[in-house]
Each structure stands twice: as structure tokens, then as C-alpha cells.
Design a protein around this motif. Structure first.
Motif, short mmCIF file in Angstrom:
data_model
loop_
_atom_site.label_atom_id
_atom_site.label_comp_id
_atom_site.label_asym_id
_atom_site.label_seq_id
_atom_site.Cartn_x
_atom_site.Cartn_y
_atom_site.Cartn_z
N UNK A 130 34.40 -38.97 1.35
CA UNK A 130 36.30 -39.41 1.22
C UNK A 130 36.18 -40.32 -0.18
N UNK A 131 37.10 -40.52 -0.80
CA UNK A 131 37.01 -41.72 -1.40
C UNK A 131 37.98 -43.01 -1.02
N UNK A 132 38.53 -42.63 0.21
CA UNK A 132 38.98 -43.75 1.20
C UNK A 132 37.98 -44.41 2.54
N UNK A 133 36.70 -43.89 1.79
CA UNK A 133 36.26 -44.09 2.88
C UNK A 133 34.41 -44.93 2.78
N UNK A 134 34.20 -44.51 1.12
CA UNK A 134 33.11 -44.68 0.62
C UNK A 134 32.88 -46.36 0.95
N UNK A 135 31.86 -46.27 1.12
CA UNK A 135 31.28 -48.42 1.02
C UNK A 135 30.20 -48.12 1.16
N UNK A 136 29.62 -47.81 0.17
CA UNK A 136 27.91 -47.64 -0.30
C UNK A 136 27.02 -47.02 0.29
N UNK A 137 25.69 -47.68 0.22
CA UNK A 137 24.14 -47.07 0.47
C UNK A 137 24.09 -46.55 0.98
N UNK A 138 25.10 -47.36 2.48
CA UNK A 138 24.73 -47.50 3.94
C UNK A 138 25.27 -45.92 4.48
N UNK A 139 26.01 -46.12 4.04
CA UNK A 139 26.74 -44.31 4.59
C UNK A 139 26.01 -43.05 4.06
N UNK A 192 12.38 -38.90 7.08
CA UNK A 192 12.82 -40.16 6.68
C UNK A 192 12.57 -41.36 6.04
N UNK A 193 12.83 -40.67 4.67
CA UNK A 193 13.59 -41.98 3.92
C UNK A 193 15.14 -42.20 4.14
N UNK A 194 15.06 -41.33 5.16
CA UNK A 194 16.87 -41.30 5.15
C UNK A 194 17.09 -42.36 6.32
N UNK A 195 15.93 -42.53 7.66
CA UNK A 195 16.18 -42.78 9.36
C UNK A 195 16.08 -44.28 8.75
N UNK A 196 16.84 -45.04 9.49
CA UNK A 196 16.96 -46.23 9.58
C UNK A 196 16.72 -46.64 10.79
N UNK A 197 15.79 -47.94 11.51
CA UNK A 197 16.98 -48.54 12.34
C UNK A 197 15.57 -47.14 13.32
N UNK A 209 20.60 -46.80 -12.21
CA UNK A 209 20.47 -45.97 -11.02
C UNK A 209 21.38 -46.83 -9.82
N UNK A 210 21.85 -48.25 -9.37
CA UNK A 210 21.60 -49.26 -8.34
C UNK A 210 23.33 -49.21 -8.98
N UNK A 211 22.84 -49.71 -10.82
CA UNK A 211 24.83 -49.05 -11.05
C UNK A 211 25.35 -47.66 -10.74
N UNK A 212 24.69 -46.81 -11.33
CA UNK A 212 25.50 -45.70 -10.91
C UNK A 212 26.03 -45.58 -9.71
N UNK A 213 24.89 -45.67 -8.58
CA UNK A 213 25.75 -45.28 -7.14
C UNK A 213 26.72 -46.36 -6.89
N UNK A 214 26.86 -47.23 -6.99
CA UNK A 214 27.93 -48.28 -7.09
C UNK A 214 29.08 -47.69 -7.74
#
Lengths: 146, 100
Positions: free
Chosen positions: A53-62, A128-133, B3-8
Motif C-alpha cells: 500500500x502506498x501509504x506504508x511503503x518505506x524502503x527496503x526493510x519493509x 535465508x536472504x530475507x532473514x534479518x536479525x 536496481x537501487x534506484x528502481x527500488x527507491x
């Protein structure tokens, strides 16, 4: 289809389609490339339609958290081994970080200037690639029996 | 870098300035909780839930417009068939050697 939720609020969704029954568009594409079929034994699923949802997009961590949750569910409940997807070239580079690799880069899509890519990963590698922490890594190891 | 740009772009990071959501007021979640602000979602509280009923699917229809499918896919005569899948095993066609 599954939903990413924060309590009762839907943050986004993702769709998984089992392969082998003629349900997925991916199968048609792979049937034209029999050398890619299957890349490793075990159940195969088409990943796609990931949307936040655009209201919650906030980068790679999500995004990473969502991929971890979805793939955990798929492995735990359906024994997914292989993950396939089709996407444009730019997104295929993005999904490298989740262990996907390009298996075909010549998929012509009518109306699209550049060819699409087919990408593949072992579901365990995606998890495994998506696992954080430590918590997620421990959960992943438990799920994968490693 | 591309890719980073696209992701952003794709996921519209909170680093956009000025923020298009600067005046955004958090919605009240159905549970009565105040939904967290953009970028402040407690990620460990997220869950993934399989949607099973038509009602549950209907509740997420608004997100369909955010899925940018190739034009050819949308115009395909088979779009409806491919999108409205019947996933009971009895309906599966004989296909590849892969097993779900």
C-alpha cells in the motif's frame, strides 16, 4: 493470495501460484525452454503480484520483512522448494538480493520495449536472504531443518 | 545502482524530500489502533495471512490498481482466465513434470 497485515490493517499482498497444473503463466514460458524445467526437484511456485500500500511503503526493510513472512508461510504450509517469477530487467536486479538469478532474459512481451526476465531461486535461499536479525535467522533455520 | 534506484522509485522510500506525505494523518486501523506513520511500521508486528474467502479478497481490491502489469497482459483475451484461477487439484491440467 495472502495479505501482509499490521494487526487488522492490510499493508500489502502477494500471490503465489502452484506450478505443475497449468495454472501459472510461468509454466507456458518455461515449457518453451525445457532445459530450465525443473531446475531442482520439489514443488515449484510462481511468485508475483507483490504490492505494498502506498501509504506504508518505506524502503527496503519493509519489503524484506514481507518477503520473509510470505516465503516462510509458503515453505511451512506448502513445502515450496523452487520459486519462479517474471519481471522486467530492473526488478530482476532488485530480486538478486533475495537470491534470485536470471534464467532467461529474452521473453518478449507485446507492447513492452525491453524483454522480460525469468528468474529462479531455491525457496530456502530466498528465506535465508530475507532473514534479518537473530530471531528471523533462527526461525528460518528451524523451518529449513538446518 | 540502477536496481537501487528502481527500488527507491518502486517502494518510494521515506527519503523523498519534500515528503508527499508530510501532511498525512494516520488512519484509524479497524482494531481501533492508530495506524503508524509511513516508515514507522513495527516490522516485527507484521503478519502474513492467506486470504481464503471472496470477502477477504474483496477487501484488498483497492491494491490491484497498484500492480503495474504489462499492457499486453491486461489486453490479453486470456487475462480473465489467468487471473481468476481455480486452484483445486481436480481442475488442474496435465502439464509439466513439476509437482506443486
Amino acid at each position: 493470495v495472502g495479505a501482509f497485515e499490521w494487526h487488522d490493517t492490510v499493508i500489502g499482498t502477494m500471490r503465489f501460484v502452484p506450478m505443475g497444473g497449468g495454472l501459472s503463466a510461468m509454466e507456458r514460458l518455461l515449457n518453451d525452454r525445457p532445459q530450465l524445467l525443473p531446475l531442482s526437484p520439489g514443488s515449484s511456485w510462481e511468485f508475483g503480484r507483490l504490492v505494498l500500500d502506498p501509504e506504508y511503503r518505506a524502503g527496503a526493510d519493509l519489503l524484506q520483512r514481507c518477503v520473509f513472512l510470505a516465503v516462510s508461510h509458503l515453505i511451512e504450509n506448502f513445502g515450496c522448494v523452487n520459486a519462479y517469477a517474471s519481471c522486467n530487467q530492473i526488478l530482476s536486479r532488485l530480486y538478486r538480493r533475495f537470491a534470485f538469478s536470471v534464467i532467461a532474459d529474452d521473453v518478449r512481451v507485446s507492447g513492452e520495449e525491453k524483454p522480460y526476465n525469468l528468474i529462479h531461486a531455491r525457496a530456502a535461499d530466498v528465506l535465508l536472504a530475507a532473514a534479518v536479525g537473530d530471531n528471523e535467522r533462527t526461525a528460518a533455520s528451524r523451518l529449513l531443518g538446518t | 545502482l540502477r536496481a537501487e534506484f528502481a527500488m527507491n522509485q518502486h517502494f518510494e522510500t521515506a527519503r523523498v524530500s519534500p515528503s508527499p506525505y508530510a501532511g498525512w494523518t494516520p488512519a484509524l486501523a479497524p482494531s481501533g489502533r492508530t495506524a503508524p506513520r509511513r516508515g514507522e511500521l513495527p516490522l516485527q508486528e507484521l503478519e502474513f495471512r492467506r486470504l481464503r474467502t471472496p470477502g477477504e479478497i474483496a477487501e484488498i481490491q483497492h491494491l490491484r490498481s497498484e500492480i503495474h502489469l504489462p499492457v499486453a497482459t491486461l489486453r490479453s483475451a486470456e487475462f480473465g482466465t489467468l487471473e481468476k484461477k481455480e486452484t483445486r487439484k481436480a481442475s488442474w491440467e496435465p502439464s509439466s513434470g513439476m509437482t506443486p
